[in-house]
Scaffold this motif. Structure first.
Motif, PDB file in Angstrom:
ATOM      1  N   TYR A  47       0.925  -1.021   0.179  1.00 12.41           N
ATOM      2  CA  TYR A  47       0.180  -0.006  -0.138  1.00 12.41           C
ATOM      3  C   TYR A  47       0.779   1.123  -0.016  1.00 12.41           C
ATOM      4  CZ  TYR A  47      -4.334  -2.326   0.630  1.00 12.41           C
ATOM      5  OH  TYR A  47      -5.708  -2.953   0.315  1.00 12.41           O
ATOM      6  N   VAL A  64       2.540   2.757  -2.376  1.00 16.03           N
ATOM      7  CA  VAL A  64       2.547   3.974  -3.343  1.00 16.03           C
ATOM      8  C   VAL A  64       1.227   4.442  -3.122  1.00 16.03           C
ATOM      9  CG1 VAL A  64       2.413   4.188  -5.796  1.00 16.03           C
ATOM     10  CG2 VAL A  64       3.969   2.621  -4.779  1.00 16.03           C
ATOM     11  N   ALA A  65       0.237   3.821  -2.838  1.00 17.99           N
ATOM     12  CA  ALA A  65      -1.295   4.419  -2.594  1.00 17.99           C
ATOM     13  C   ALA A  65      -0.996   5.415  -1.570  1.00 17.99           C
ATOM     14  CB  ALA A  65      -2.270   3.383  -2.448  1.00 17.99           C
ATOM     15  N   ALA A  66      -0.367   5.008  -0.431  1.00 17.14           N
ATOM     16  CA  ALA A  66      -0.176   6.026   0.660  1.00 17.14           C
ATOM     17  C   ALA A  66       0.380   7.145   0.382  1.00 17.14           C
ATOM     18  CB  ALA A  66       0.301   5.228   1.943  1.00 17.14           C
ATOM     19  N   TRP A  87       0.506   8.682  -2.664  1.00 13.25           N
ATOM     20  CA  TRP A  87      -0.243   9.644  -3.271  1.00 13.25           C
ATOM     21  C   TRP A  87      -1.068  10.492  -2.303  1.00 13.25           C
ATOM     22  CZ3 TRP A  87       0.293  11.337  -7.982  1.00 13.25           C
ATOM     23  CH2 TRP A  87       1.004  10.716  -8.916  1.00 13.25           C
ATOM     24  N   VAL A  88      -1.644   9.805  -1.457  1.00 20.45           N
ATOM     25  CA  VAL A  88      -2.704  10.215  -0.393  1.00 20.45           C
ATOM     26  C   VAL A  88      -1.987  11.313   0.287  1.00 20.45           C
ATOM     27  CG1 VAL A  88      -4.256   9.870   1.462  1.00 20.45           C
ATOM     28  CG2 VAL A  88      -4.208   8.396  -0.360  1.00 20.45           C
TER      29      VAL A  88
END
Lengths: 144, 156
Positions: free
Chosen positions: A75, A77-79, A81-82
């Motif tokens: 997670y 990369v997703a984190a 971005w956020v």
């Protein structure tokens, strides 16, 4: 993995680690939700009805991102971005309030009434973090 | 669907669930919707009165350029106050009109405070001073209790 890819991978890990630590250092927002709600209110950017809900949500979103960055590689990369969007949002909020002449602390890392009021150094610090998050995202892409 | 987008969605969703669950069991839980318009700072902003926190009040105290005005009762003032502050209790304002005129005419910044963040005596006094023509008004919103608690100088 080539030498360049190793360097990108290292940059990705280091940047992710720094951002995670910074996000997790805002834990006081969860322990003292009323104080953080007051900080969010003092930005005067949200309708009153959304202040408390946003402050509760943002504080958990920060912690969630920090945990993902540190402990859940899938997670990360997703984190990032956020975190990038959150940092841009906060930086914009601080800049707007500086232009309005606010004398309050941003409530980012301390709930103390002695905390340094927001200034352009806070904006510079956040821009540095935005660049760090962008670098980590670039590093992750280059090593895929 | 892009897996990164999916994971972003999961992070956003889980954070929301955590916020709801944590706030429902939190010993210091806050209401999801609050009427901020009743807050002293909101009323001050509406009146176009500048609001400052403790950190800034301490800085201004050191420069000696501003006059601090204590809007608490005379008894509370006697028990301890910010050094060099003028006592103008809002509850007995009529008796202090001559002093108020002098303070306004001094042309210096007037910093008003009362006991805590919740009290509104300082704000009410600021509004009265505004009506009398004062323009250089600042509300120190954290109040005397936090001033004392965080090591601000106190005169007794």
């Amino acid at each position: 993995m080539t030498r360049d890819q190793k360097i990108y991978r290292l940059a990705y890990w280091i940047a992710s680690f720094i951002i995670a630590v910074i996000l997790l250092s805002g834990y006081h927002k969860i322990i003292y939700p009323a104080d953080f709600a007051l900080s969010v209110y003092r930005f005067h950017l949200l309708p009153d009805a959304l202040v408390n809900a946003a402050s509760l949500y943002f504080s958990w979103l920060e912690i969630g991102c920090g945990i993902c960055l540190l402990l859940i590689p899938k997670y990360r990369v997703a984190a990032l971005w956020v975190a990038l969007v959150l940092l841009m949002f906060f930086t914009g909020g601080i800049a707007i309030n500086l232009l309005r002449g606010s004398a309050f602390s941003c409530g980012c890392f301390s709930r103390s009434p002695l905390a340094r009021p927001m200034d352009w150094l806070s904006v510079a610090r956040n821009i540095g973090l935005i660049l760090l998050a962008a670098m980590a995202l670039l590093g992750s892409q280059k090593t895929r | 669907m892009n897996p990164t987008l999916q994971r972003i969605g999961i992070i956003l969703l889980v954070s929301g669930v955590l916020a709801v669950v944590a706030n429902s069991v939190h010993p210091r839980k806050i209401p999801w919707v609050q009427d901020w318009s009743r807050h002293v700072e909101a009323k001050a902003t509406k009146q176009k009165i500048k609001v400052i926190p403790l950190s800034v009040a301490l800085e201004k105290f050191q420069t000696l350029e501003s006059i601090f005005i204590d809007a608490r009762s005379a008894e509370e003032f006697e028990q301890g106050h910010i050094p060099r502050a003028a006592s103008i209790p809002f509850e007995s304002l009529d008796e202090y009109f001559p002093i108020l005129g002098g303070l306004i005419d001094s042309g210096r910044e007037l910093i008003l405070y009362c006991k805590t963040r919740e009290c509104d005596d300082a704000l009410m006094l600021a509004i009265e001073l505004q009506k009398m023509g004062a323009s250089n008004l600042v509300l120190y919103v954290d109040g005397f209790e936090l001033w004392e608690k965080h090591g601000g100088e106190v005169e007794r």
